[in-house]
Design a protein around this motif. Structure first.
Motif, PDB file in Angstrom:
ATOM      1  N   HIS A   7     -11.556   8.290   2.718  1.00 22.54           N
ATOM      2  CA  HIS A   7     -11.566   6.864   2.365  1.00 22.54           C
ATOM      3  C   HIS A   7     -10.529   6.508   1.294  1.00 22.54           C
ATOM      4  O   HIS A   7     -10.218   5.340   1.109  1.00 22.54           O
ATOM      5  N   PHE A   8     -10.023   7.509   0.598  1.00 25.18           N
ATOM      6  CA  PHE A   8      -8.950   7.274  -0.372  1.00 25.18           C
ATOM      7  C   PHE A   8      -7.580   7.464   0.273  1.00 25.18           C
ATOM      8  O   PHE A   8      -6.606   6.796  -0.087  1.00 25.18           O
ATOM      9  N   ALA A   9      -7.508   8.349   1.246  1.00 28.41           N
ATOM     10  CA  ALA A   9      -6.233   8.735   1.840  1.00 28.41           C
ATOM     11  C   ALA A   9      -5.414   7.580   2.418  1.00 28.41           C
ATOM     12  O   ALA A   9      -4.182   7.581   2.291  1.00 28.41           O
TER      13      ALA A   9
ATOM     14  N   LEU B 164     -20.298   1.165  -5.229  1.00 29.90           N
ATOM     15  CA  LEU B 164     -19.017   1.735  -4.821  1.00 29.90           C
ATOM     16  C   LEU B 164     -17.895   0.741  -5.125  1.00 29.90           C
ATOM     17  O   LEU B 164     -18.068  -0.474  -4.955  1.00 29.90           O
ATOM     18  N   ALA B 165     -16.756   1.253  -5.565  1.00 26.00           N
ATOM     19  CA  ALA B 165     -15.638   0.391  -5.975  1.00 26.00           C
ATOM     20  C   ALA B 165     -14.928  -0.171  -4.750  1.00 26.00           C
ATOM     21  O   ALA B 165     -14.496   0.577  -3.885  1.00 26.00           O
ATOM     22  N   LYS B 166     -14.792  -1.494  -4.703  1.00 23.16           N
ATOM     23  CA  LYS B 166     -14.117  -2.134  -3.570  1.00 23.16           C
ATOM     24  C   LYS B 166     -12.718  -2.608  -3.949  1.00 23.16           C
ATOM     25  O   LYS B 166     -12.141  -3.480  -3.286  1.00 23.16           O
ATOM     26  N   ARG B 167     -12.121  -2.022  -4.980  1.00 25.46           N
ATOM     27  CA  ARG B 167     -10.798  -2.402  -5.421  1.00 25.46           C
ATOM     28  C   ARG B 167      -9.811  -2.340  -4.246  1.00 25.46           C
ATOM     29  O   ARG B 167      -9.734  -1.334  -3.526  1.00 25.46           O
ATOM     30  N   SER B 168      -9.040  -3.405  -4.065  1.00 28.63           N
ATOM     31  CA  SER B 168      -8.110  -3.509  -2.947  1.00 28.63           C
ATOM     32  C   SER B 168      -6.777  -4.026  -3.483  1.00 28.63           C
ATOM     33  O   SER B 168      -6.742  -4.859  -4.395  1.00 28.63           O
ATOM     34  N   ILE B 169      -5.682  -3.543  -2.888  1.00 37.25           N
ATOM     35  CA  ILE B 169      -4.359  -3.817  -3.441  1.00 37.25           C
ATOM     36  C   ILE B 169      -3.386  -4.299  -2.378  1.00 37.25           C
ATOM     37  O   ILE B 169      -3.597  -4.108  -1.171  1.00 37.25           O
ATOM     38  N   GLN B 170      -2.311  -4.903  -2.855  1.00 40.63           N
ATOM     39  CA  GLN B 170      -1.228  -5.383  -2.003  1.00 40.63           C
ATOM     40  C   GLN B 170       0.098  -4.930  -2.595  1.00 40.63           C
ATOM     41  O   GLN B 170       0.320  -5.072  -3.794  1.00 40.63           O
ATOM     42  N   VAL B 171       0.960  -4.355  -1.762  1.00 40.97           N
ATOM     43  CA  VAL B 171       2.288  -3.922  -2.229  1.00 40.97           C
ATOM     44  C   VAL B 171       3.361  -4.719  -1.503  1.00 40.97           C
ATOM     45  O   VAL B 171       3.194  -5.110  -0.349  1.00 40.97           O
TER      46      VAL B 171
ATOM     47  N   PHE C 226     -12.124   2.981   1.145  1.00 39.70           N
ATOM     48  CA  PHE C 226     -12.974   2.473   0.060  1.00 39.70           C
ATOM     49  C   PHE C 226     -12.619   3.272  -1.180  1.00 39.70           C
ATOM     50  O   PHE C 226     -12.486   4.504  -1.104  1.00 39.70           O
ATOM     51  N   LEU C 227     -12.427   2.606  -2.303  1.00 40.23           N
ATOM     52  CA  LEU C 227     -11.865   3.278  -3.465  1.00 40.23           C
ATOM     53  C   LEU C 227     -12.785   4.363  -4.017  1.00 40.23           C
ATOM     54  O   LEU C 227     -12.321   5.358  -4.556  1.00 40.23           O
TER      55      LEU C 227
END
Length: 255
Positions: free
Chosen positions: A218-220, A247-254, A159-160
Motif C-alpha cells: 500500500h506504500f509502494a 489509518l493515515a489517508k495522506r494523499s499527494i500530487q506531483v 494507503f499511507l
C-alpha cells in the motif's frame, strides 16, 4: 497532467462524507484527463501486466465480509487500448509486458474513481506492480512520465499506513494508533523535504515500522507517482490528510 498518490480505502470509504468531499473536490481542481493510468496496491504481478483494455469488463471484487451492495458496484469506464499500446512502447526496453484481457479494475482503482469521476466517461487502464522495490518503481514512473504530456492522469493508489492486523478500534473516527500517527508525521515531513532517498529506505528509517506496513504494497505505489513527476525530489502538494479507522489517508500530487 499531474500525477497522484491517494488512499483508496476499503469499499465503505465511499460512504464517508469527509473523504468523498475531499476526493471529489481534488478531482474538480484537476484538468480533465484524456485517460487514467492507475497502479493499485491490490495487483502485484510480474512481469508488468496490462489489464483489460475493452469497455465493460467486470470489476474485481477483491474483498470479503462486506454487505452485498458493495458487490453490486459498477464502473463501466471506456477501455483504453491506445494507452495500453503506449505503455508497452515506453517500458519495452526495461520491463517485459504481459496482458490479462479479462481482468477488470480492482477496488484500489474503481473505489476512488467512482468518487472522482462518477460518470465513468474517461478511459481507464490498470497495470500491475511488477515489483515492490522502491527504486524499480521510481524508474517505472519515469518511463511512464511522458504520458502526462498527453493528458494522462497517472495514479498510484494505496494507503499511507495500512497496519490492519494491529487495529483495535474499528470506528471511522478512531484515535490513530501511535505507529500510524508517527509514520504519517514522518512521511509528511520527508515528502516536504523531497528526501526520496529516505523514503526509499522507509523500512529502516520510518517510525512505526513494521506496524504501519506489515506488508508494503500500500506504500509502494507512491514511488510510481514520484517517479512520474518532473523532479522526484520536489516537494509534492499534500492534498488530503487525516485518518480513517486510525489509518493515515495522506494523499499527494506531483507536478
Amino acid at each position: 497532467m499531474p500525477a497522484l498518490y491517494l488512499g483508496h480505502g476499503a469499499p465503505p470509504l465511499v460512504d464517508d462524507p469527509t473523504w468523498t468531499r475531499e476526493l471529489a473536490a481534488w478531482a474538480g481542481r484537476l484538468p480533465r484527463p484524456t485517460a487514467i493510468l492507475i497502479v493499485s496496491a491490490h495487483w502485484e504481478s510480474a512481469p508488468l501486466t496490462i489489464g483489460a483494455t475493452a469497455t465493460g469488463v467486470p470489476l474485481v471484487y477483491d474483498f470479503g465480509g462486506f454487505p452485498e451492495r458493495y458487490y453490486r458496484a459498477q464502473y463501466r469506464s471506456p477501455g483504453a487500448p491506445e494507452l495500453a499500446a503506449k505503455v508497452k512502447a515506453l517500458v519495452a526496453d526495461t520491463e517485459p509486458v504481459a496482458e490479462q484481457p479479462d481482468r477488470g479494475l480492482d477496488h484500489g482503482a474503481y473505489v476512488p474513481l467512482t468518487v472522482m469521476y462518477p460518470d465513468a466517461d474517461i478511459p481507464v487502464l490498470q497495470i500491475s506492480m511488477p515489483t515492490l522495490d522502491p527504486q524499480r518503481l521510481l524508474d517505472l514512473g519515469r518511463r511512464l512520465a511522458p504520458l502526462r504530456d498527453e493528458g494522462v492522469l497517472i495514479v498510484g493508489s494505496g494507503f499511507l499506513t495500512h497496519g490492519l492486523p494491529f487495529l483495535r478500534d474499528w470506528r471511522v473516527d478512531a484515535t490513530p494508533p501511535g505507529w500510524s500517527a508517527e509514520f504519517d508525521a514522518w512521511a509528511g515531513e520527508v515528502l516536504a523535504r523531497g528526501a526520496v532517498d529516505e523514503l526509499i529506505d522507509f523500512r529502516n528509517r520510518a517510525p512505526g515500522m513494521p506496524y504501519a506496513h506489515p506488508t508494503i504494497e500500500h506504500f509502494a505505489p507512491m514511488f510510481v507517482t514520484l517517479g512520474a513527476g518532473d523532479d522526484p525530489e520536489a516537494p509534492p502538494q499534500q492534498e488530503i490528510d487525516g485518518f480513517w479507522l486510525g489509518l493515515a489517508k495522506r494523499s499527494i500530487q506531483v507536478a
